[in-house]
Write an enzyme that holds these catalytic residues in place. Structure first.
Site, PDB file in Angstrom:
ATOM      1  N   GLU A 116      24.981  44.314  48.057  1.00  8.51           N
ATOM      2  CA  GLU A 116      25.910  45.120  46.803  1.00  8.51           C
ATOM      3  C   GLU A 116      25.294  45.688  45.317  1.00  8.51           C
ATOM      4  O   GLU A 116      24.989  45.741  44.993  1.00  8.51           O
ATOM      5  CB  GLU A 116      26.733  44.530  46.846  1.00  8.51           C
ATOM      6  N   HIS A 145      27.244  36.858  48.863  1.00 10.18           N
ATOM      7  CA  HIS A 145      28.415  36.248  49.714  1.00 10.18           C
ATOM      8  C   HIS A 145      28.150  37.119  51.114  1.00 10.18           C
ATOM      9  O   HIS A 145      27.142  38.128  50.979  1.00 10.18           O
ATOM     10  CB  HIS A 145      30.246  36.886  49.225  1.00 10.18           C
ATOM     11  N   HIS A 200      32.814  42.500  41.619  1.00  9.49           N
ATOM     12  CA  HIS A 200      34.086  43.481  42.353  1.00  9.49           C
ATOM     13  C   HIS A 200      35.437  42.540  43.288  1.00  9.49           C
ATOM     14  O   HIS A 200      35.679  43.669  43.490  1.00  9.49           O
ATOM     15  CB  HIS A 200      33.713  44.080  41.643  1.00  9.49           C
ATOM     16  N   HIS A 251      34.633  50.243  49.930  1.00 10.35           N
ATOM     17  CA  HIS A 251      35.405  49.242  50.755  1.00 10.35           C
ATOM     18  C   HIS A 251      35.967  50.035  51.469  1.00 10.35           C
ATOM     19  O   HIS A 251      36.640  49.457  51.973  1.00 10.35           O
ATOM     20  CB  HIS A 251      35.877  48.145  50.433  1.00 10.35           C
TER      21      HIS A 251
HETATM   22 FE    FE Z   1      32.241  44.698  47.351  1.00  9.78          FE
END
Ligand code: FE
Ligand code: FE
Lengths: 284, 146, 284, 146
Positions: C240, C193, C12, C59
Site C-alpha cells: 500500500e 503489515h 488507514h 478493500h
Molecule cells: Fe489498506
C-alpha cells in the site's frame, strides 16, 4: 510462443449488424458494403487464428457514466452480446481467453499502462459487428476473443500516441506468452462519421483515405495527430479511429521487423451515417 | 479552467467532456435505464411520470418529451445514451442523427447516399458550410414548424 | 489558481476507525496511536484546506473482481461511507469537488495516465479512517474530498515509479485550475503489515523508518524500489505504501521548488496487525 | 508464462495475482455477497445451502465451512474478500490474521504488542524464520488439533 500474425481494421457500424441479422445483405444499399468483406471472410477462414485481441469501444452499454475506464481488458471466460435497446443481436456468445488476457494485463500494467481489468461485461455492436463481418454467421465464433474496450465517448479520450504506444506494449506481452498461439489484433470503429448536431452526416473521403495511407506507411507520424484533427476533419465520432493505432502499434515493423503486407483494403460510403473503412495487414 | 479544449469552435458539434457529462449525468442515466424492457414499457405508458422519477432538470425532461435531441445534447446528453430513447421509439441511428439537422428522413438519407455532408465550410465556426448556425434548420422537416 | 500546500501520509487501519467509533481512544492500547495525531488535528484545523485529494485503496468494497481499475478518480458530488460487513462507519458523507476532480481527470488523462472516472461509489475505511484521524469526529467533514482509488489488491499493482510520476501530473493539473483553492494531497495505507498466511503479523520497524527518511529526502530514488522489496520487507499489505509516492510526487521540490518542511512525523507499533506511520510535509 | 513474478519465494505468503484471482473468482464473489445483511442472514441460517448457490469448487466450500483461511487463500481467496466472512462471524482483522498462524488469539496479540513478527529468517523460503513451512503451526491453537 504466441505470435501476432496479422492486424485487421474495420468500422463497426450498428446498422451493418442489423442488416446482417435481418437478412438484408443482398439489398442494393447493403450489397456493396458486404462485398467489401468477401475477401476478408475467406482470408480469415484460411488464417485460423486461435485468439483475436479485439479493440473496440463500448457505446454506453456495459459502461454508464458511473464508471468510465480509459482502457478495459476483458479477462473473463465468456461475454454475452448486449441488449442495446433493440434486444441482443442473434449472435453466439463471445468466448474469452482468460490465461492470455491475464498475461497481457499483467505485462502491460507493468509497462505503465493503467488498465482496468473486467471480469463481467456484455459486449455491444462495437465488438460483435466486426466479428460478423469477418466470420459471417456461424453457430459459434471460430476463435477466442479478448475484448479490449477504449473510452472514446467522454473526453478526454486517450491520445493516438498513447494508443500507438499501448499497441507496442501489447505486442511485447503477447510475444512473452509461452503457449504457441496464432493471435490477431483488430482495431475497430471509424471511419469518418458524426452522429450529433447540425453537422451530423459529415463524411470526409479524402481524409479517410489519407488516414488509411498513413496507417499503412507512416503510423508513427500518424499517431501524433491531435484529437482536434479527428473531430474537425472526420466528425465527432471519427475519434474512434485512435483505436486503430493500438492494432497498428502491435505490428512487427514497429518493433524492427519488416513492413506488413497489405492483404486487403476497402472503402465505401455510406453505411447509415458512416464511412466504412477496412484494412488487413499481415506480418511477413 | 486552463485546459486544452480546441474543439469548442467546431460548428454544429458538442464534445461530450467532463463538463457536459456533469451537466447531463441524470439525463444520461435515465437513458441507460431504457436498456431494460420493463423500464421501456413504464416510460412508454407515461413518459412524464417516468421522467419525474429522475432528478433531471425540467428543461431536460421537456427536451426528452419533445424528442429534441439537439437540446438534449446542449443540456449534457450524449448521443450513445440518447440512442436508448430512439431504440425505445423504434428509431434507427440514421433517423436520430438526421433529426438534428432539420432534414426529413429522405433528405438526410439522400445526402448520405450522395457521399455525406462535406467538411468544406464546416471546419470552423464562422465559415459558410451547411452545418453553420446561420444555415439552420437545413431541410424541410424543420421548416414545417416555422 | 489552486495550489497544493501540503501533503499528509498516514496508515488507514480499519481497527483505528472501530476504536474511534466505539470510544476506545483513551484505552492504553489505543492512547499512543491517537496521541500521534494530536498535533495533526490542530495543524489541520489551522490549515483549513478547501479540498483534500485523498489517495487510498478500496478493500474489496466498491470494486469486486468484476471491475478492477488501476487508478480511479471520484468525480461525484457525494460519496457514502460503505458497509464493509459491520455496517457503515458512523461518519459524515464525503462531499466531493466535481469541478476540480473533472479538471484533474482531464489534465492527467491528457498526460497519458489511463484513469477510470467514477461517478458512483461508496468509500471504505481506506478513505474515512484518515479523515477521522486528521479531523476528529465532526458533524460534517470540514472540506471537500476527491477520492482517488489505487489498485493494490490484485497484482500487478502500479509501480512506485508510476505512482510518483502520477503525483507530478496531479500537481500540474491542480496548478492549472483557475479558482483560488487550498488543496492538500494525502497518501494513505501501509506501513508494514501482512494480513495473510503463516507470515501474518510481520512488522519491519527499521525498513518503515528508512522508508519515511527516504520519502522525505530522496523520493525520486525511493520511487524506483521494486514491488518485491515492499512485499518481502514490509509484508504483503505493505505494498500500500506505493500510494504515498503519489502524494510525494505532487510536492513542490519535485518540480524545482524548495524542499518541504517536515511539520510532523510519527511512528508506532502496533495498531491491530499494522505499524502506524504518519508524516506531514508542508510546501514553503 | 515468462512474467516477472519474484514474489513466489516469500515464505507463508500468497500474492493475489491474476492467476489466483481466476482460481478464486467465485469464492471471492461469494464473499462479496456477504456485504448485504440479507445474504449474511441466509448464509448463517444454512451455510452449506448458501454456498451451494455459488459455482465454487467443493474444496473451496469446505475451506469456507472450516474457516480455514490459509486453505481459502491457497484456493484463490483474497484476504479483503475473505474478511467479509470474518465480519459475518463477528471477527476482527486481527483474529482473522492470527488464525492463519496457528497461534491463539492471545499469542498473536502478544506478538503484535511486542513489536510484531520479525522479518529475519522470513524473507526467503529456505531460511529459518518462524513463518517458514517447517515451523508451522506456530502456536498452541494449531497444536491442539494434532
Ligand atoms: Fe489498506
Ligand atoms: Fe462506434
Amino acid at each position: 510462443m504466441a505470435r501476432i500474425t496479422a492486424s485487421v481494421y474495420t468500422s463497426h457500424v450498428p446498422a451493418i449488424g442489423a442488416a446482417l441479422d435481418l437478412g438484408k445483405t443482398t439489398e442494393p444499399y447493403w450489397q456493396p458494403v458486404f462485398a467489401g468483406y468477401d475477401f476478408s471472410k475467406r482470408w480469415f477462414d484460411q488464417q485460423r487464428p486461435d485468439v483475436v485481441f479485439l479493440v473496440y469501444n463500448d457505446h454506453a452499454t456495459a459502461f454508464s457514466l458511473d464508471f468510465i475506464p480509459t482502457f478495459a481488458i476483458g479477462t473473463a471466460a465468456r461475454f454475452e452480446p448486449a441488449d442495446e435497446g433493440w434486444g441482443p443481436r442473434p449472435v453466439p456468445p463471445v468466448i474469452g481467453h482468460p490465461e492470455l488476457a491475464a498475461h497481457i494485463a499483467h505485462s502491460v500494467i507493468q509497462d505503465d499502462f493503467d488498465l482496468t481489468i473486467v471480469n463481467r461485461m456484455d459486449v455491444d455492436h462495437g465488438l460483435t459487428v466486426p466479428l460478423s463481418l469477418m466470420c459471417g454467421q456461424p453457430e459459434a465464433w471460430p476463435c477466442a476473443v479478448i475484448p479490449f474496450a477504449v473510452n472514446v465517448v467522454q473526453y478526454p479520450v486517450p491520445s493516438g500516441r498513447r494508443c500507438f504506444m499501448l499497441g507496442q506494449a501489447i505486442r511485447r506481452a503477447v510475444e512473452s506468452f509461452g503457449p504457441e498461439l496464432n493471435v490477431q489484433i483488430w482495431g475497430t470503429g471509424g471511419m469518418s462519421h458524426q452522429l450529433q448536431g447540425p453537422r451530423a452526416g459529415l463524411i470526409n473521403r479524402e481524409w479517410d483515405n489519407r488516414f488509411l495511407d498513413r496507417l499503412i506507411a507512416e503510423p508513427d507520424a500518424l499517431s501524433r495527430l491531435p484529437h482536434d484533427d479527428y473531430v474537425r476533419e472526420a466528425g465527432s465520432e471519427g475519434i474512434e479511429l485512435v483505436m486503430w493505432l493500438i492494432a497498428r502499434g502491435a505490428m512487427a515493423d514497429i518493433h524492427g521487423g519488416a513492413a506488413p503486407k497489405v492483404a486487403h483494403r476497402f472503402y465505401h460510403v455510406p453505411a447509415s451515417n458512416t464511412a466504412v473503412g477496412h484494412l488487413i495487414l499481415e506480418n511477413s | 479552467m486552463a485546459l486544452d479544449k480546441p474543439y469548442k469552435d467546431i460548428p454544429g458539434t458538442t464534445i461530450f467532456d467532463a463538463e457536459q457529462s456533469r451537466k447531463g449525468y441524470w439525463l444520461n442515466q435515465f437513458c441507460m435505464s431504457l436498456m431494460k424492457a420493463d423500464n421501456r414499457a413504464r416510460f412508454k405508458a407515461n413518459e412524464r411520470a417516468y421522467l419525474d422519477e429522475w432528478p433531471m432538470t425540467e428543461a431536460q425532461k421537456d427536451a426528452v418529451l419533445a424528442r429534441d435531441l439537439n437540446e438534449c445534447i446542449r443540456l449534457g446528453g450524449n448521443i450513445y445514451f440518447l440512442a436508448k430513447i430512439g431504440a425505445t421509439d423504434g428509431k434507427s441511428f440514421q433517423q436520430m442523427a438526421g433529426s438534428m439537422t432539420g432534414m426529413t428522413e429522405d433528405e438526410y438519407r439522400n445526402m448520405m447516399v450522395a457521399g455525406g455532408r462535406s467538411v468544406e465550410g464546416n471546419r470552423r465556426i464562422g465559415e459558410d458550410g451547411d452545418a453553420q448556425a446561420h444555415h439552420q434548420p437545413q431541410g424541410q422537416a424543420g421548416k414545417k414548424d416555422q
